[in-house]
Design an enzyme around this catalytic site. Structure first.
Site, mmCIF file in Angstrom:
data_model
loop_
_atom_site.group_PDB
_atom_site.id
_atom_site.type_symbol
_atom_site.label_atom_id
_atom_site.label_comp_id
_atom_site.label_asym_id
_atom_site.label_seq_id
_atom_site.Cartn_x
_atom_site.Cartn_y
_atom_site.Cartn_z
ATOM 1 N N CYS A 124 4.314 0.714 -5.313
ATOM 2 C CA CYS A 124 4.418 2.163 -5.610
ATOM 3 C C CYS A 124 5.561 2.395 -6.585
ATOM 4 O O CYS A 124 5.574 3.384 -7.307
ATOM 5 C CB CYS A 124 4.672 3.007 -4.370
ATOM 6 S SG CYS A 124 4.213 2.272 -2.843
ATOM 7 N N GLU A 169 11.073 7.969 4.036
ATOM 8 C CA GLU A 169 11.001 6.897 5.026
ATOM 9 C C GLU A 169 12.293 6.091 4.956
ATOM 10 O O GLU A 169 13.129 6.300 4.078
ATOM 11 C CB GLU A 169 9.806 5.992 4.713
ATOM 12 C CG GLU A 169 8.510 6.750 4.731
ATOM 13 C CD GLU A 169 7.322 5.827 4.872
ATOM 14 O OE1 GLU A 169 6.756 5.449 3.839
ATOM 15 O OE2 GLU A 169 6.971 5.493 6.023
ATOM 16 N N GLU A 191 3.322 9.399 1.525
ATOM 17 C CA GLU A 191 3.965 8.587 0.489
ATOM 18 C C GLU A 191 2.859 8.152 -0.468
ATOM 19 O O GLU A 191 2.013 7.348 -0.098
ATOM 20 C CB GLU A 191 4.637 7.378 1.183
ATOM 21 C CG GLU A 191 5.364 6.459 0.265
ATOM 22 C CD GLU A 191 6.413 7.192 -0.520
ATOM 23 O OE1 GLU A 191 6.358 7.103 -1.748
ATOM 24 O OE2 GLU A 191 7.265 7.865 0.091
ATOM 25 N N GLY A 233 -0.426 5.643 0.587
ATOM 26 C CA GLY A 233 -1.643 5.250 -0.128
ATOM 27 C C GLY A 233 -1.835 6.098 -1.365
ATOM 28 O O GLY A 233 -0.862 6.614 -1.937
ATOM 29 N N SER A 234 -3.086 6.246 -1.746
ATOM 30 C CA SER A 234 -3.388 6.940 -3.004
ATOM 31 C C SER A 234 -3.173 8.451 -2.879
ATOM 32 O O SER A 234 -3.240 9.015 -1.781
ATOM 33 C CB SER A 234 -4.843 6.663 -3.386
ATOM 34 O OG SER A 234 -5.701 7.206 -2.405
ATOM 35 N N ASN A 266 -0.534 -3.204 -0.090
ATOM 36 C CA ASN A 266 0.391 -3.871 -1.025
ATOM 37 C C ASN A 266 1.640 -4.446 -0.358
ATOM 38 O O ASN A 266 2.226 -5.404 -0.849
ATOM 39 C CB ASN A 266 0.748 -2.964 -2.215
ATOM 40 C CG ASN A 266 1.462 -1.708 -1.818
ATOM 41 O OD1 ASN A 266 1.408 -1.289 -0.668
ATOM 42 N ND2 ASN A 266 2.140 -1.097 -2.763
ATOM 43 N N GLY A 284 -4.161 10.925 0.143
ATOM 44 C CA GLY A 284 -3.019 11.695 0.653
ATOM 45 C C GLY A 284 -3.309 13.187 0.665
ATOM 46 O O GLY A 284 -2.910 13.904 1.588
HETATM 47 P P1 ADP Z 1 -6.107 2.472 -2.072
HETATM 48 O O1 ADP Z 1 -7.354 3.012 -2.695
HETATM 49 O O2 ADP Z 1 -5.028 2.241 -3.042
HETATM 50 O O3 ADP Z 1 -6.344 1.340 -1.138
HETATM 51 P P2 ADP Z 1 -6.192 4.515 -0.079
HETATM 52 O O4 ADP Z 1 -5.428 5.777 -0.095
HETATM 53 O O5 ADP Z 1 -7.672 4.574 -0.212
HETATM 54 O O6 ADP Z 1 -5.524 3.656 -1.204
HETATM 55 O O7 ADP Z 1 -5.872 3.668 1.224
HETATM 56 C C1 ADP Z 1 -4.670 3.707 1.925
HETATM 57 C C2 ADP Z 1 -4.981 3.741 3.409
HETATM 58 O O8 ADP Z 1 -5.665 4.951 3.697
HETATM 59 C C3 ADP Z 1 -5.906 2.621 3.901
HETATM 60 O O9 ADP Z 1 -5.521 2.213 5.194
HETATM 61 C C4 ADP Z 1 -7.256 3.290 3.944
HETATM 62 O O10 ADP Z 1 -8.149 2.693 4.862
HETATM 63 C C5 ADP Z 1 -6.867 4.679 4.398
HETATM 64 N N1 ADP Z 1 -7.849 5.726 4.067
HETATM 65 C C6 ADP Z 1 -8.695 5.796 3.016
HETATM 66 N N2 ADP Z 1 -9.421 6.913 3.065
HETATM 67 C C7 ADP Z 1 -9.049 7.595 4.166
HETATM 68 C C8 ADP Z 1 -9.431 8.837 4.761
HETATM 69 N N3 ADP Z 1 -10.365 9.612 4.233
HETATM 70 N N4 ADP Z 1 -8.809 9.216 5.894
HETATM 71 C C9 ADP Z 1 -7.826 8.459 6.445
HETATM 72 N N5 ADP Z 1 -7.444 7.276 5.933
HETATM 73 C C10 ADP Z 1 -8.032 6.841 4.809
#
Ligand code: ADP
Length: 498
Positions: free
Chosen positions: A286, A466, A252, A230-231, A154, A235
């Site tokens: 966010c 951050e 975050e 991220g999500s 985003n 997280g």
């Molecule tokens: P969204 O679904 O909103 O894109 P994510 O949390 O899936 O949010 O993605 C945020 C970041 O985390 C991205 O760079 C994604 O590739 C990464 N990501 C997703 N799954 C994993 C995981 N299991 N381990 C580490 N990084 C991940």
């Protein structure tokens, strides 16, 4: 249509394909027929190479004086400034946000560069008296080591800058794993770091799927710190894995941010804030406003004003100057927003405006969702509690200021918050009683500045912030140093007092 960019990993100062040669595509969310870039589908062995490169570079980078490290980041800021428009165009194309907002994304990176680089000449520690004579005591900040930076789509330029810049000034080396959907933006950003002349291995880029490259980084024994945005779901995985493998971790995650509008508020001002907070970046920040908590005395009037303003918002591609609201990032996210509309209807909320996927005319090839207002939302509904991450705002009516604060706080999240009131006593009460990392008085929930801490309470984060000087606490550890210049063994008071 522009030729797709062919992105590669950047490891030890070289642009490389993934060892397996497999690639993936990122597409324009306003027109999914347009491939913006191809990027490597990195696996564990690519991550191993990147970590080894960052580990090797760390040995010398940590000893480069901090003001000299910071000079590279100043240069990154200057080059970013020169490439601002080009990067903003790419952000609009790959991520979908309107150009004006895309410029803001790059500007945040520029601001972060100059702010973080300034820290190279500070990185203050403390000196303090020793309890013994002829003994000197002080604290110094030490880098942590190899940092994995896992970022979302985003803010494809701003967030990697927020993480990489302070990390590097503090003496760490980094590996960026950007979001799949914004691989081209990450590549162009790393090219700028390369142009600034950073030594090989100090900054590395590994593209790929979260569950593959991202997971490999989080689990890697030679990664010392993970900074993740991220999500909440991912997280939780990152936090648990870092706990198990004893890594430093900064998380975050989600938000369910609310704006309160009291009966004494300047309604035009509150309206500007609500529209910008709820629909800016298509609600995909966010800090987006996803709840509007309205005092009953102004609820009807304010709702009518909001309806009228929302009905005038134009959906379109980010690089079309007429566009107010760009697309949703991808099909999965579009379906997620759509699913929440079904849930809202089932729960008894009323869709005042919007509520549907938009696919007419020039929108037909994109992931567009109509800006949506949900009325008659109660605090227990899922649409009042769960992050939707789209152009959807829920209206909740309250009868008092106390009730407004209680409902705002009734959330698992606590990132941003806002109160519109002309009453100074209420403003200060809100500052004291709102449970959130960020509170705005008479301003929308979005609009953070890089020199203030950014982050949230409760399930939004894990206690870190951050940006600001607080970013230094993420990327350094304290060392206490004692210098005894007495020439004899002096025992500390604990070993000395009878
Ligand atoms: P969204 O679904 O909103 O894109 P994510 O949390 O899936 O949010 O993605 C945020 C970041 O985390 C991205 O760079 C994604 O590739 C990464 N990501 C997703 N799954 C994993 C995981 N299991 N381990 C580490 N990084 C991940």
């Amino acid at each position: 249509m522009t030729t797709p960019l062919s992105c590669r990993n950047y490891i030890n100062g070289q642009w490389l394909n993934a060892v397996g040669e497999a690639t993936l595509e990122s597409r324009n969310p306003a027109d999914k027929t347009e491939i913006v870039a191809t990027y490597p589908r990195s696996q564990v062995n690519d991550v191993d190479t990147a970590v080894a490169s960052a580990r090797k570079a760390y040995r010398s980078w940590r000893t480069v004086p901090a003001p000299a490290r910071a000079e590279y980041i100043f240069r990154v800021g200057e080059i970013l400034l020169q490439h601002k428009e080009e990067l903003a165009q790419l952000i609009s194309r790959e991520m979908g946000k309107p150009l004006t907002e895309a410029r803001g994304d790059v500007q945040e990176g520029i601001d972060c560069a100059f702010y973080s680089a300034g820290e190279g000449r500070r990185l203050f520690g403390q000196t303090t008296p020793s309890e013994m004579s002829n003994k000197f005591a002080m604290t110094v900040r030490m880098p942590i080591g190899v940092c994995a930076l896992i970022t979302p789509w985003n803010f494809p330029v701003a967030i990697p800058c927020w993480k990489a810049m302070p990390a590097l000034v503090c003496g760490n080396t980094v590996i960026l794993k950007p979001a799949e959907d914004t691989s081209a933006c990450a590549t162009k950003l790393i090219e700028i770091f390369q142009q600034a002349g950073l030594p090989p291995g100090v900054i590395n880029l590994v593209h790929g799927v979260g569950e593959e490259a991202g997971k490999a980084l989080v689990e890697h024994p030679n990664v010392d710190l993970v900074s993740f945005t991220g999500s909440s779901e991912t997280g939780a995985f990152v936090g648990a894995t870092c706990g198990r493998t004893h890594k430093r971790v900064c998380l975050e995650m989600g938000g369910k941010n609310a704006q309160i509008v009291m009966e004494d508020a300047d309604l035009e001002l509150a309206l500007d804030g609500a529209v910008w907070g709820a629909f800016g970046t298509t609600g995909q920040r966010c800090t987006a406003t996803s709840r509007l908590i309205l005092h009953r005395d102004i609820k009807e009037k304010f709702t009518t004003m909001l309806y009228e303003r929302t009905s005038k918002l134009r959906l379109g591609a980010g690089n079309d100057t007429d566009t107010d609201i760009g697309p949703i990032i991808n099909e999965k996210q579009l379906q997620q927003v759509s699913k929440y509309l079904d849930i809202a209807r089932e729960e008894g909320a009323k869709v005042l405006i919007g509520g549907e996927i938009a696919s007419e005319g020039s929108l037909k090839n994109g992931y567009f969702f109509q800006p949506t207002i949900l009325d008659r939302v109660t605090p227990d509904m899922r649409v009042a509690r769960e992050e939707i991450f789209g152009p959807v705002v829920a209206l909740i009516e309250v009868s008092s200021f106390e009730e407004a604060i209680a409902i705002l706080n009734d959330s698992n999240y606590g990132l941003s918050s806002s109160v519109y009131t002309r009453d100074i006593n209420r403003a200060f009460t809100a500052m004291r009683d709102i449970e959130a990392g960020i509170t705005y008085i008479n301003g929308p929930t979005i609009g953070a500045e890089v020199h203030l801490p950014f982050g949230g309470v409760k399930q939004t984060g894990n206690g870190h912030r951050e940006a600001g000087t607080t970013a230094l606490d993420v990327f350094t550890e304290w060392k206490s140093v004692y210098v005894d210049f007495s020439g004899s063994l002096q025992r500390a008071q604990i070993d000395n007092r009878s």
